[in-house]
Design a protein around this motif. Sequence first.
Motif, mmCIF file in Angstrom:
data_model
loop_
_atom_site.group_PDB
_atom_site.id
_atom_site.type_symbol
_atom_site.label_atom_id
_atom_site.label_comp_id
_atom_site.label_asym_id
_atom_site.label_seq_id
_atom_site.Cartn_x
_atom_site.Cartn_y
_atom_site.Cartn_z
ATOM 1 N N PHE A 1 -14.417 31.808 27.492
ATOM 2 C CA PHE A 1 -13.749 30.686 28.148
ATOM 3 C C PHE A 1 -12.370 30.457 27.532
ATOM 4 N N LEU A 2 -12.296 30.535 26.195
ATOM 5 C CA LEU A 2 -11.030 30.308 25.506
ATOM 6 C C LEU A 2 -10.002 31.395 25.808
ATOM 7 N N GLU A 3 -10.471 32.599 26.077
ATOM 8 C CA GLU A 3 -9.555 33.674 26.439
ATOM 9 C C GLU A 3 -8.883 33.389 27.780
ATOM 10 N N ARG A 4 -9.605 32.749 28.678
ATOM 11 C CA ARG A 4 -9.049 32.421 30.005
ATOM 12 C C ARG A 4 -8.210 31.151 29.972
ATOM 13 N N PHE A 5 -8.576 30.203 29.100
ATOM 14 C CA PHE A 5 -7.899 28.905 29.022
ATOM 15 C C PHE A 5 -7.539 28.583 27.563
ATOM 16 N N PRO A 6 -6.584 29.293 26.975
ATOM 17 C CA PRO A 6 -6.288 29.115 25.550
ATOM 18 C C PRO A 6 -5.696 27.747 25.196
ATOM 19 N N ALA A 7 -5.044 27.084 26.122
ATOM 20 C CA ALA A 7 -4.390 25.809 25.825
ATOM 21 C C ALA A 7 -5.373 24.644 25.702
ATOM 22 N N ILE A 8 -6.615 24.859 26.079
ATOM 23 C CA ILE A 8 -7.592 23.772 26.121
ATOM 24 C C ILE A 8 -8.083 23.351 24.733
ATOM 25 N N GLY A 9 -8.024 24.252 23.775
ATOM 26 C CA GLY A 9 -8.523 23.955 22.436
ATOM 27 C C GLY A 9 -9.925 24.521 22.250
ATOM 28 N N ALA A 10 -10.335 24.646 21.011
ATOM 29 C CA ALA A 10 -11.599 25.315 20.685
ATOM 30 C C ALA A 10 -12.834 24.486 20.977
ATOM 31 N N ASP A 11 -12.677 23.144 20.968
ATOM 32 C CA ASP A 11 -13.855 22.307 21.172
ATOM 33 C C ASP A 11 -13.511 20.989 21.850
ATOM 34 N N LEU A 12 -14.548 20.304 22.246
ATOM 35 C CA LEU A 12 -14.455 18.998 22.897
ATOM 36 C C LEU A 12 -15.201 18.025 22.000
ATOM 37 N N ARG A 13 -14.545 16.940 21.569
ATOM 38 C CA ARG A 13 -15.177 15.957 20.680
ATOM 39 C C ARG A 13 -14.843 14.548 21.141
ATOM 40 N N PHE A 14 -15.841 13.687 21.088
ATOM 41 C CA PHE A 14 -15.607 12.272 21.357
ATOM 42 C C PHE A 14 -16.774 11.445 20.840
ATOM 43 N N SER A 15 -16.508 10.172 20.629
ATOM 44 C CA SER A 15 -17.509 9.259 20.104
ATOM 45 C C SER A 15 -18.556 8.926 21.161
ATOM 46 N N LEU A 16 -19.810 8.853 20.732
ATOM 47 C CA LEU A 16 -20.881 8.386 21.613
ATOM 48 C C LEU A 16 -21.025 6.867 21.529
ATOM 49 N N LYS A 17 -20.243 6.252 20.655
ATOM 50 C CA LYS A 17 -20.150 4.796 20.502
ATOM 51 C C LYS A 17 -21.498 4.140 20.227
ATOM 52 N N THR A 18 -22.274 4.784 19.363
ATOM 53 C CA THR A 18 -23.547 4.193 18.960
ATOM 54 C C THR A 18 -23.913 4.666 17.557
ATOM 55 N N ARG A 19 -24.675 3.834 16.857
ATOM 56 C CA ARG A 19 -25.225 4.196 15.554
ATOM 57 C C ARG A 19 -26.725 4.464 15.652
ATOM 58 N N LEU A 20 -27.280 4.271 16.832
ATOM 59 C CA LEU A 20 -28.711 4.441 17.036
ATOM 60 C C LEU A 20 -29.042 5.880 17.425
ATOM 61 N N HIS A 21 -29.982 6.475 16.720
ATOM 62 C CA HIS A 21 -30.346 7.868 16.954
ATOM 63 C C HIS A 21 -30.861 8.082 18.375
ATOM 64 N N ALA A 22 -31.748 7.235 18.847
ATOM 65 C CA ALA A 22 -32.323 7.391 20.189
ATOM 66 C C ALA A 22 -31.254 7.269 21.276
ATOM 67 N N GLU A 23 -30.349 6.339 21.112
ATOM 68 C CA GLU A 23 -29.275 6.158 22.096
ATOM 69 C C GLU A 23 -28.306 7.341 22.056
ATOM 70 N N ALA A 24 -28.011 7.833 20.869
ATOM 71 C CA ALA A 24 -27.134 9.003 20.742
ATOM 72 C C ALA A 24 -27.770 10.213 21.409
ATOM 73 N N SER A 25 -29.069 10.370 21.271
ATOM 74 C CA SER A 25 -29.785 11.478 21.895
ATOM 75 C C SER A 25 -29.688 11.395 23.418
#
Length: 64
Positions: free
Chosen positions: A26-50
């Motif tokens: 995927f990165l070979e086709r779209f190099p400008a996108i970056g290696a990964d996608l990261r964002f907050s799930l906005k929770t401290r609760l394990h079940a909600e994060a899951s």
Amino acid sequence: MPAHIPHTYRKSTGVYYFRYVFPKSFLERFPAIGADLRFSLKTRLHAEASRRSGCHRHYVHGEA
């Protein structure tokens, strides 16, 4: 101790984050996108994060 949630990590603040690393093909086709996608799930609760991570995981994999 709760089981690990795929595609997530927890910062020292206790907040869970979603992280998806794009495949090399995927990165070979779209190099400008970056290696990964990261964002907050906005929770401290394990079940909600899951639950939130599962929703985003299906979206990233095109299953939704």
